[in-house]
Enzyme design. Structure first.
Site, PDB file in Angstrom:
ATOM      1  N   TYR A 267       0.829  -1.198   0.000  1.00  0.00           N
ATOM      2  CA  TYR A 267       0.000   0.000   0.000  1.00  0.00           C
ATOM      3  C   TYR A 267       0.874   1.262   0.000  1.00  0.00           C
ATOM      4  O   TYR A 267       1.398   1.672   1.038  1.00  0.00           O
ATOM      5  CB  TYR A 267      -0.930   0.022   1.214  1.00  0.00           C
ATOM      6  CG  TYR A 267      -1.859  -1.159   1.324  1.00  0.00           C
ATOM      7  CD1 TYR A 267      -2.221  -1.917   0.218  1.00  0.00           C
ATOM      8  CD2 TYR A 267      -2.395  -1.529   2.558  1.00  0.00           C
ATOM      9  CE1 TYR A 267      -3.071  -3.004   0.331  1.00  0.00           C
ATOM     10  CE2 TYR A 267      -3.254  -2.605   2.675  1.00  0.00           C
ATOM     11  CZ  TYR A 267      -3.585  -3.344   1.558  1.00  0.00           C
ATOM     12  OH  TYR A 267      -4.436  -4.417   1.678  1.00  0.00           O
TER      13      TYR A 267
ATOM     14  N   HIS B  57       0.215 -12.143   1.378  1.00  0.00           N
ATOM     15  CA  HIS B  57      -0.573 -11.225   0.557  1.00  0.00           C
ATOM     16  C   HIS B  57      -0.648 -11.701  -0.895  1.00  0.00           C
ATOM     17  O   HIS B  57       0.371 -11.806  -1.579  1.00  0.00           O
ATOM     18  CB  HIS B  57       0.073  -9.839   0.610  1.00  0.00           C
ATOM     19  CG  HIS B  57      -0.842  -8.724   0.247  1.00  0.00           C
ATOM     20  ND1 HIS B  57      -0.418  -7.412   0.156  1.00  0.00           N
ATOM     21  CD2 HIS B  57      -2.177  -8.699  -0.041  1.00  0.00           C
ATOM     22  CE1 HIS B  57      -1.441  -6.628  -0.161  1.00  0.00           C
ATOM     23  NE2 HIS B  57      -2.506  -7.397  -0.295  1.00  0.00           N
TER      24      HIS B  57
END
Length: 322
Positions: free
Chosen positions: A49, A134
């Site tokens: 992010y 992830h």
């Protein structure tokens, strides 16, 4: 292990990593602060992010809070490495940040350990409560299962992380991971929402059977369910919504309106109804957005709404019971 209490609503920190648009540091800090003031105590971030920006901003706010009062998760699998950027290029994976860093997939034990160490440094915190692998299906699911998950199990045994899990958009990939490893939690993105529930068939029952909690996110389906009225230019799965999806979303919105409930409120609360769901994780781009989300999660929603949706074929009968 016994999972920490996550609360019905968690804060997803992709937005404060400049997802789709730049955000001032002050606005980012105020947004995290508004989540705290609303009673949210579970915060999720990732190196992905904003190429570490989300972790840095989130950690800067949480560093001023009592460490025992909140739960934080971040993710492993993508290592961040410095990159020469003489032309001032911007990131190409959805975040409005300079491309001064590159992501590199590394599911090895050494890569997982380095990822945790790097995240701790960016966060400025002493420990990570939950570490998710992830998006392994985006890169190499087999390597994620055979290398990364055993490494995470080892880190949990050593006490370097509290709980472990996997975050993905694919219910099938998550099912394979739950079957293959001793996970505490999964982060399920967009696959158990008011619009669609593919995870209900196999994944959620498997999680219930194995004692794996679910952090449900992406519950607005890329913004499609985020407004009381469904717009024609709404997105679904990060692309313009096709006509049949818009029609279904509008049918849901119409049913909600008959009961005095706005579509986003129903979407939030449906996402929390299944007993295996431990928390619903929602992002925000402003303090007001997260305050509104917290308000929606607390609003009363009549059981008759779910029953009406089932009667109209908008929800399966077995999904209306919470």
């Amino acid at each position: 292990m016994s999972l920490p209490e996550l609360g019905r609503l968690g804060f997803g920190a992709a937005g404060i990593g400049n997802l789709f648009r730049a955000m001032d540091d002050d606005v980012a800090a105020a947004t995290v602060g508004a989540a705290w003031d609303a009673g949210i105590r579970y915060f999720d971030t990732a190196p992905h992010y904003g190429l570490g920006l989300s972790e840095r901003r989130l950690g800067a706010v949480l560093a001023g809070k009592p460490r025992g009062d909140f739960v934080i998760s971040t993710k492993v699998g993508r290592i961040l490495e410095p990159a020469a950027n003489p032309q001032g290029a911007r990131d190409t994976e959805g975040f409005d940040v300079p491309a001064d860093t590159v992501r590199r997939w590394d599911p090895s034990e050494a890569g997982i350990r380095r990822s945790i160490e790097d995240s701790l440094e960016r966060l400025g915190l002493d420990r990570i409560d939950i570490a998710y692998l992830h998006d392994p299906d985006v890169y190499d699911l087999e390597a994620g299962i055979n290398q990364a998950l055993p490494a995470l199990e080892k880190l949990r045994e050593e006490g370097l992380v509290g709980a472990i899990g996997v975050g993905a958009n694919s219910a099938d990939a998550l099912r394979e991971c739950v079957q293959a490893a001793d996970l505490d939690l999964i982060m399920l993105a967009g696959r158990y929402t008011l619009l669609e529930q593919p995870a209900a068939a196999d994944l959620l029952p498997l999680c219930a059977e194995r004692g794996v909690g679910v952090a449900n996110c992406g519950v607005y389906n890329s913004g499609l369910l985020a407004r009381a009225e469904v717009r024609g230019d709404a997105h679904y799965n990060y692309a313009p919504a096709p006509a049949y999806i818009l029609e279904r979303a509008r049918a849901l919105a119409s049913c909600c309106a008959e009961f005095g409930v706005e579509l986003p409120t129903a979407a939030l609360q449906f996402a929390a109804k299944n007993p295996v769901v431990r928390t619903v994780v929602v992002g925000a781009g402003t303090p007001e957005q997260i305050r509104q989300t917290a308000h929606r999660m607390a609003e009363p929603v009549p059981a008759e709404l779910w029953e009406a949706m089932a009667a109209r074929g908008l929800l399966a009968e077995d999904l209306v019971r919470g």
